[in-house]
Design an enzyme around this catalytic site. Structure first.
Site: not given
Length: 291
Positions: A122, A147, A174, A197, A271-272
């Site tokens: 992920e 992340d 990365d 993003d 939630r996002f």
């Protein structure tokens, strides 16, 4: 009241010296010193929660790959925000066993790391709530979650610790270096890229993760038939993803019409995502299999 005679200084009566304390036994002194030392060290480490820095082996390094890899355009922007006490404590407790830095200096043994479970990569997990939900719903699948957001890393480790999610590992750094240098061929049962993003400005489109070069790097690390699942609420990015994926020879669209897929039940509504839906955003899921 009588006066003091002249030329005779007035002095307070001398205090008797306090009796000397007997020294504590050596074993007791050593125990006290060790306890104080441990408490001081723990306090110093947790006090670092706002500085984003942990001692080597106790938490993620700021730049694990350092300067031994070339500079290039990156698809992510590190977000520096304060780490809470709870996140720092979870990091100190679980990072040594469940965390790893992407330094590009070794090839990971995913079978050993996950006890033989099939492993899904992920890329980008935010605060980790959805990752924790998926790990709890499918304990037979390992999740290697990548992340660079330190508070999110600590939050996910805390969720995994409190809920006994032993099938989660957190990687810092990365994802490109991870794929290129640290993952064996055909070692992944899947890859998830949720709400990357979108880099909406045209001059930043080159920073978007889902590009032909990324797919060419990813494909050999995925087993035949493995699922690549992307999701975004940014319409122009969704269109680019669909175009790039449909054109890539190593991936096949799960939808016969070559379009978007319904949200599968295993992807939680985050939630996002809920905030985006409240604003009228449309979320697109893309499900492609490795040929």
């Amino acid at each position: 009241m009588s006066e003091q005679p002249e030329n005779i200084p007035h002095t307070a009566p001398a205090e008797e010296p306090a009796p000397a304390k007997e020294p504590a036994p050596a074993a007791e002194r050593a125990s006290d010193e060790a306890r104080v030392s441990d408490e001081e060290r723990a306090g110093q480490r947790v006090a670092l929660r706002g500085s984003q820095r942990f001692a080597p082996g106790e938490g993620p390094l700021p730049d694990p790959a350092g300067s031994h890899y070339e500079r290039r355009i990156r698809s992510f922007q590190p977000r520096r925000s304060r780490v809470t006490t709870g996140q720092a404590e979870a990091m100190l407790k679980r990072w040594p066993d469940w965390g790893l830095d992407i330094d590009g200096k070794r090839v990971l043994d995913l079978d050993e790391m996950f006890g033989g479970l099939p492993v899904v990569l992920e890329i980008g997990f935010g605060m980790g709530e959805a990752t924790a939900q998926m790990a709890a719903a499918d304990p037979g699948t390992g999740i290697l979650a990548v992340d660079v957001h330190t508070p999110g890393q600590g939050n996910l480790l805390g969720l995994a610790d409190r809920n006994g999610l032993t099938n989660v590992r957190v990687a810092n750094g990365d994802a490109i270096i991870l794929l290129r240098e640290m993952l064996p061929p055909e070692s992944l049962a899947g890859c998830r890229v949720y709400f990357p993003d979108p880099w909406p400005k045209k001059r930043h489109h080159k920073r978007r993760l889902i590009q032909p070069e990324f797919l060419t790097l990813l494909a050999p690390r995925m087993a035949k038939g493995a699922l690549l699942h992307c999701a975004t609420d940014w319409e122009p990015y969704a269109e680019q993803m669909l175009e790039v994926l449909n054109a890539h020879p190593d991936f096949e669209n799960s939808q016969a019409d070559g379009g978007y897929a319904p949200r599968p039940g295993f992807r939680p509504l985050t939630r996002f995502e809920g905030q985006g839906l409240d604003k009228g955003h449309v979320v697109h899921d893309l499900l492609f299999h490795r040929r």
